[in-house]
Design a protein around this motif. Structure first.
Motif, PDB file in Angstrom:
ATOM      1  N   THR A 164       0.843  -1.198   0.000  1.00 34.58           N
ATOM      2  CA  THR A 164       0.000   0.000   0.000  1.00 34.58           C
ATOM      3  C   THR A 164       0.877   1.247   0.000  1.00 34.58           C
ATOM      4  O   THR A 164       2.081   1.192   0.289  1.00 34.58           O
ATOM      5  N   GLU A 165       0.260   2.348  -0.293  1.00 33.00           N
ATOM      6  CA  GLU A 165       0.973   3.629  -0.254  1.00 33.00           C
ATOM      7  C   GLU A 165       1.490   3.894   1.153  1.00 33.00           C
ATOM      8  O   GLU A 165       2.595   4.397   1.337  1.00 33.00           O
ATOM      9  N   ARG A 166       0.705   3.517   2.154  1.00 29.84           N
ATOM     10  CA  ARG A 166       1.126   3.721   3.537  1.00 29.84           C
ATOM     11  C   ARG A 166       2.355   2.881   3.874  1.00 29.84           C
ATOM     12  O   ARG A 166       3.281   3.339   4.538  1.00 29.84           O
ATOM     13  N   GLN A 167       2.373   1.625   3.429  1.00 29.12           N
ATOM     14  CA  GLN A 167       3.535   0.766   3.678  1.00 29.12           C
ATOM     15  C   GLN A 167       4.787   1.340   3.030  1.00 29.12           C
ATOM     16  O   GLN A 167       5.861   1.329   3.627  1.00 29.12           O
ATOM     17  N   ASN A 215       5.301   4.525   2.305  1.00 29.16           N
ATOM     18  CA  ASN A 215       5.643   5.743   3.047  1.00 29.16           C
ATOM     19  C   ASN A 215       6.353   5.390   4.354  1.00 29.16           C
ATOM     20  O   ASN A 215       7.379   5.990   4.691  1.00 29.16           O
ATOM     21  N   ASP A 216       5.830   4.404   5.085  1.00 32.11           N
ATOM     22  CA  ASP A 216       6.455   3.996   6.347  1.00 32.11           C
ATOM     23  C   ASP A 216       7.873   3.491   6.126  1.00 32.11           C
ATOM     24  O   ASP A 216       8.782   3.803   6.892  1.00 32.11           O
TER      25      ASP A 216
END
Length: 67
Positions: free
Chosen positions: A53-56, A58-59
Motif C-alpha cells: 500500500t501507499e502507507r507501507q 511511506n512507512d
C-alpha cells in the motif's frame, strides 16, 4: 488467531538466531528468489512485499530516512 507477517517476524527472527542461521539460509528454505537471497547476503533489509500500500511504502521510506 490470524497469522500475519508482522506477528511471525519476531518469532522467526528469534528462531533464526538461536539456530545460528543467516537470513539468506532462511530465505532459501522459504523459497525466496535468488535475487532476494543475493540482496540478503549483501545486507539488504526492509523488503516490501507486493502488492504494497501507499502507507507501507511511506512507512518504509520514513524508516530509511531516519536510519
Amino acid at each position: 488467531m490470524i497469522v500475519t507477517r508482522q506477528s511471525l517476524a519476531p518469532l522467526l527472527r528469534e528462531q533464526r538466531k538461536s539456530a545460528r542461521l543467516s537470513r539468506a539460509k532462511v530465505g532459501r528454505a522459504c523459497g525466496l528468489s535468488e535475487a532476494t537471497i543475493e540482496a540478503l547476503e549483501k545486507g539488504a533489509s526492509g523488503f516490501l512485499c507486493k502488492p504494497f500500500t501507499e502507507r507501507q511504502l511511506n512507512d518504509a521510506l520514513v524508516k530509511l530516512i531516519e536510519s
